[in-house]
Design an enzyme around this catalytic site. Structure first.
Site, PDB file in Angstrom:
ATOM      1  N   LYS A 190       0.893  -1.177   0.000  1.00  0.00           N
ATOM      2  CA  LYS A 190       0.000   0.000   0.000  1.00  0.00           C
ATOM      3  C   LYS A 190       0.923   1.215   0.000  1.00  0.00           C
ATOM      4  O   LYS A 190       1.403   1.663   1.030  1.00  0.00           O
ATOM      5  CB  LYS A 190      -0.871  -0.015   1.264  1.00  0.00           C
ATOM      6  CG  LYS A 190      -2.227   0.685   1.124  1.00  0.00           C
ATOM      7  CD  LYS A 190      -2.178   2.119   0.656  1.00  0.00           C
ATOM      8  CE  LYS A 190      -1.920   3.100   1.777  1.00  0.00           C
ATOM      9  NZ  LYS A 190      -1.660   4.468   1.282  1.00  0.00           N
ATOM     10  N   GLU A 265       9.055   1.903  11.377  1.00  0.00           N
ATOM     11  CA  GLU A 265      10.140   2.848  11.065  1.00  0.00           C
ATOM     12  C   GLU A 265       9.495   4.226  11.052  1.00  0.00           C
ATOM     13  O   GLU A 265       8.757   4.558  10.128  1.00  0.00           O
ATOM     14  CB  GLU A 265      10.731   2.539   9.687  1.00  0.00           C
ATOM     15  CG  GLU A 265      11.279   1.132   9.520  1.00  0.00           C
ATOM     16  CD  GLU A 265      12.641   0.963  10.162  1.00  0.00           C
ATOM     17  OE1 GLU A 265      13.305   1.975  10.442  1.00  0.00           O
ATOM     18  OE2 GLU A 265      13.048  -0.185  10.398  1.00  0.00           O
ATOM     19  N   CYS A 299      14.090  11.057   6.803  1.00  0.00           N
ATOM     20  CA  CYS A 299      13.809  10.701   8.201  1.00  0.00           C
ATOM     21  C   CYS A 299      15.041  10.877   9.092  1.00  0.00           C
ATOM     22  O   CYS A 299      14.936  11.248  10.250  1.00  0.00           O
ATOM     23  CB  CYS A 299      13.293   9.276   8.298  1.00  0.00           C
ATOM     24  SG  CYS A 299      14.400   8.064   7.555  1.00  0.00           S
ATOM     25  N   GLU A 397       8.980  17.274  14.405  1.00  0.00           N
ATOM     26  CA  GLU A 397       9.554  16.951  13.094  1.00  0.00           C
ATOM     27  C   GLU A 397       8.954  17.885  12.040  1.00  0.00           C
ATOM     28  O   GLU A 397       7.753  17.856  11.796  1.00  0.00           O
ATOM     29  CB  GLU A 397       9.259  15.488  12.743  1.00  0.00           C
ATOM     30  CG  GLU A 397      10.012  15.039  11.509  1.00  0.00           C
ATOM     31  CD  GLU A 397       9.682  13.599  11.090  1.00  0.00           C
ATOM     32  OE1 GLU A 397       8.508  13.215  11.167  1.00  0.00           O
ATOM     33  OE2 GLU A 397      10.619  12.881  10.684  1.00  0.00           O
TER      34      GLU A 397
HETATM   35  P1  NAD Z   1       2.313   8.919   6.958  1.00  0.00           P
HETATM   36  O1  NAD Z   1       2.378   8.264   8.279  1.00  0.00           O
HETATM   37  O2  NAD Z   1       1.375  10.054   6.783  1.00  0.00           O
HETATM   38  O3  NAD Z   1       1.920   7.874   5.821  1.00  0.00           O
HETATM   39  C1  NAD Z   1       2.677   6.710   5.580  1.00  0.00           C
HETATM   40  C2  NAD Z   1       1.787   5.653   4.975  1.00  0.00           C
HETATM   41  O4  NAD Z   1       0.822   5.250   5.929  1.00  0.00           O
HETATM   42  C3  NAD Z   1       0.996   6.092   3.734  1.00  0.00           C
HETATM   43  O5  NAD Z   1       1.002   5.053   2.800  1.00  0.00           O
HETATM   44  C4  NAD Z   1      -0.398   6.321   4.296  1.00  0.00           C
HETATM   45  O6  NAD Z   1      -1.421   6.190   3.346  1.00  0.00           O
HETATM   46  C5  NAD Z   1      -0.468   5.223   5.343  1.00  0.00           C
HETATM   47  N1  NAD Z   1      -1.469   5.426   6.409  1.00  0.00           N
HETATM   48  C6  NAD Z   1      -1.903   6.595   6.938  1.00  0.00           C
HETATM   49  N2  NAD Z   1      -2.830   6.349   7.894  1.00  0.00           N
HETATM   50  C7  NAD Z   1      -2.965   5.002   7.974  1.00  0.00           C
HETATM   51  C8  NAD Z   1      -3.782   4.147   8.777  1.00  0.00           C
HETATM   52  N3  NAD Z   1      -4.639   4.622   9.679  1.00  0.00           N
HETATM   53  N4  NAD Z   1      -3.668   2.815   8.597  1.00  0.00           N
HETATM   54  C9  NAD Z   1      -2.796   2.306   7.687  1.00  0.00           C
HETATM   55  N5  NAD Z   1      -2.023   3.081   6.893  1.00  0.00           N
HETATM   56  C10 NAD Z   1      -2.098   4.414   7.042  1.00  0.00           C
HETATM   57  O7  NAD Z   1       3.809   9.335   6.605  1.00  0.00           O
HETATM   58  P2  NAD Z   1       4.321  10.204   5.380  1.00  0.00           P
HETATM   59  O8  NAD Z   1       3.894  11.613   5.598  1.00  0.00           O
HETATM   60  O9  NAD Z   1       3.958   9.504   4.113  1.00  0.00           O
HETATM   61  O10 NAD Z   1       5.919  10.070   5.531  1.00  0.00           O
HETATM   62  C11 NAD Z   1       6.716  10.940   6.260  1.00  0.00           C
HETATM   63  C12 NAD Z   1       7.060  10.338   7.609  1.00  0.00           C
HETATM   64  O11 NAD Z   1       7.751   9.098   7.420  1.00  0.00           O
HETATM   65  C13 NAD Z   1       8.013  11.187   8.433  1.00  0.00           C
HETATM   66  O12 NAD Z   1       7.585  11.200   9.764  1.00  0.00           O
HETATM   67  C14 NAD Z   1       9.348  10.450   8.317  1.00  0.00           C
HETATM   68  O13 NAD Z   1      10.258  10.689   9.361  1.00  0.00           O
HETATM   69  C15 NAD Z   1       8.896   9.038   8.275  1.00  0.00           C
HETATM   70  N6  NAD Z   1       9.931   8.173   7.698  1.00  0.00           N
HETATM   71  C16 NAD Z   1      10.610   7.313   8.525  1.00  0.00           C
HETATM   72  C17 NAD Z   1      11.614   6.509   8.017  1.00  0.00           C
HETATM   73  C18 NAD Z   1      12.364   5.545   8.899  1.00  0.00           C
HETATM   74  O14 NAD Z   1      12.991   4.638   8.353  1.00  0.00           O
HETATM   75  N7  NAD Z   1      12.313   5.681  10.207  1.00  0.00           N
HETATM   76  C19 NAD Z   1      11.932   6.569   6.651  1.00  0.00           C
HETATM   77  C20 NAD Z   1      11.219   7.458   5.842  1.00  0.00           C
HETATM   78  C21 NAD Z   1      10.211   8.245   6.376  1.00  0.00           C
END
Ligand code: NAD
Length: 503
Positions: A190, A265, A299, A397
């Site tokens: 997804k 993550e 991240c 963040e």
């Molecule tokens: P997000 O949490 O908004 O979305 C990530 C994914 O989760 C998307 O595919 C979204 O559709 C899905 N999602 C959202 N709500 C959900 C739910 N209730 N149930 C299931 N899936 C759901 O994150 P983003 O804005 O896409 O990404 C940025 C974030 O990701 C930042 O906080 C960044 O630090 C983090 N990040 C972490 C790492 C790591 O390895 N630690 C790497 C890259 C990004």
């Protein structure tokens, strides 16, 4: 269905991108409801194409296909040699499509093309790395005197759900898909709704590689509907998630009812500490790259930079000069260093934090966005000077090209401040004092620390965070362990004692 607009200046510019469908059971299909959503170009804020919006019914269809493929298809029973051939084939096809993947990724996310090319190459390596890992992984054997031999088998979980963010979409998707497939699972991906193009390309590549139907599925759609349906489904045995900390927490709660294995993550607010004896030129290069590459949407970015008071003025003067020179521009231009942020909402959020920094008392210094790029979601490289660690801009963040600069006087004080934050993903220590380097690295509460280096990755290391930055580790054998269940077989090789109840 045809797309409306594609603006690009590379060899694919003649291409009108077609609308994107879901990939379920080896076929590209529309959503059951027929619903679609718009995919927006962050450089022009025009529509690139339309994406099929998967919902619960589509997710259920994909999960049923993956379950059937796992239980009755050839994938999980296939000889290892044959399975890894598919994995290597995917890697080769990714390499062949490097230019196109980089183009699609930059079009979709605004990431500079010089950076997305590297990410696409890394994605192919993810597949090769995990193919090699499953080929060479040893199982354990535990001889117990002359009575038993116990040995382990690593079994795939079954159907796994992979939920990914938009900030480095293709690389992060393959970082999960590669170990999940190599270990014999079947997969539902997804992808983030803001960056669907390269997930679709991955489906095309895997389709071309000829994997048995149902082994790999992509369901586009929103988190609260498609994502939530994946997490809640009882036939999904594990969920690997990368994204925001708050989303991770919701997913853990939703996965609890069906007792799923989860890997998280999450977000970061990582410190970079420069002591007065550091190689300042190298520290400067690393600090700038660490926050302004990936448009600041990284991240592990060093969003908090701690400078020793004796070198602060010199370092800040150099930072001010460099932010003016970072090349802001069209993501498709190979010389661009900073592109537009992913979408208007995120652009407004980052701008809001810059306004907040002023209210909190920071001096804000920024580069300039050329007039010709005003249609895009550009936030120039930004320094928040005279920041204090307790400010909201140092605690939350921001996920944009924004570096907070904080002065410190001694080691104990800077360690305390570096750790005084909810996150614990990464940390960077710059000093030429070898004892101090290790001492400080040991005390920073983060999953990954680099001494005298920027974020340079080795695929074998445990990748992940402490505190609110994550639960569990991926990468190396850690991902292998997530996607498998260890099973132990106890074999009696003698006539050991068996209690004789009732005899
Ligand atoms: P997000 O949490 O908004 O979305 C990530 C994914 O989760 C998307 O595919 C979204 O559709 C899905 N999602 C959202 N709500 C959900 C739910 N209730 N149930 C299931 N899936 C759901 O994150 P983003 O804005 O896409 O990404 C940025 C974030 O990701 C930042 O906080 C960044 O630090 C983090 N990040 C972490 C790492 C790591 O390895 N630690 C790497 C890259 C990004």
């Amino acid at each position: 269905m045809k797309s409306q607009t594609v603006a690009s200046n590379v060899e694919f510019k003649h291409k009108q991108l077609e609308d994107i469908q879901l990939y379920i059971n080896g076929e590209f299909v529309d959503a059951e409801s027929g619903a679609t959503f718009e995919n927006i170009n962050p450089f022009t804020n025009t529509v690139i194409n339309h994406i099929a919006e998967g919902r619960k019914e589509d997710m259920n269809k994909a999960i049923a296909a993956a379950k059937e493929a796992f239980e009755n298809g050839p994938w999980s029973k296939m000889k290892l040699k044959e399975r890894v051939k598919y994995i290597y084939k995917i890697a080769d096809l990714i390499d062949e499509a490097n230019d196109e993947i980089a183009f699609l990724e930059s079009l979709d996310t605004g990431l500079p093309i010089s950076q997305t090319r590297n990410q696409a190459a890394r994605a192919a390596e993810n597949f090769r790395f995990y193919a090699k890992m499953v080929e060479t992984k040893h199982n354990e054997l535990f001889p117990v005197d002359d009575e038993f031999i116990n040995y382990t088998l690593y079994k795939p979980l079954g159907v796994v759900g992979l939920i990914t963010p938009w900030n480095a979409p293709f690389m992060l998707e393959t970082w999960k898909v590669a170990p999940a497939l190599a270990t014999g699972n079947t997969v539902i991906l997804k992808p983030a709704e803001l960056s669907p193009l390269t997930a679709n390309k991955l489906a095309e590549i895997i389709d071309k590689a000829g994997l048995p139907k149902g082994v790999f599925n992509v369901v586009h759609g929103f988190g609260e509907t498609a994502g939530a349906a994946l997490v809640a489904h009882p036939d999904v045995k594990g969920v690997s998630f990368t994204g925001e900390t708050t989303t991770g927490s919701i997913i853990i709660k939703n996965a609890a009812d069906t007792l799923k294995k989860t890997s998280m993550e999450l977000g970061g607010k990582s410190p970079l500490i420069v002591f007065e004896d550091a190689d300042l030129d190298r520290a400067l290069d690393a600090a700038i790259w660490g926050i302004f590459s990936f448009n600041g949407e990284r991240c592990t970015s060093n969003s908090r930079v701690f400078l020793h008071k004796n070198i602060k003025d010199k370092f800040v003067a150099a930072l001010k000069e460099r932010v003016q020179k970072i090349k802001i521009g069209d993501p498709m231009d190979s010389s661009t260093q900073l592109g537009p942020l992913i979408e208007k909402g995120h652009f407004n959020k980052v701008k809001g934090y810059i306004d907040l920094a002023k209210e909190e008392g920071c001096e804000v210094v920024q580069g300039t966005v050329p007039e010709e790029f005003k249609a895009g979601n550009f936030v120039p490289p930004t320094l928040l000077l005279n920041a204090k660690n307790e400010m909201r801009v140092c605690q939350e963040e921001i996920f944009g090209p924004v570096m907070a600069v904080i002065e410190f006087e001694d080691e104990e004080e800077v360690i305390k401040a570096a750790n005084d934050v909810r996150y614990g993903l990464a940390g960077f220590v710059w000093t030429n004092d070898i004892k101090r380097a290790h001492r400080v690295a040991d005390q920073i509460e983060a999953g990954m620390i680099w001494i005298n280096a920027q974020n340079v990755r080795d695929l074998r290391i445990p990748f992940g965070g402490m505190k609110d930055s994550g639960l569990g580790r991926e990468g190396g054998h850690y991902a292998f362990e997530f996607y498998t269940e260890p099973k132990v077989i106890h074999v009696a090789i003698g006539d050991h004692h068996i209690p004789q109840f009732g005899k």
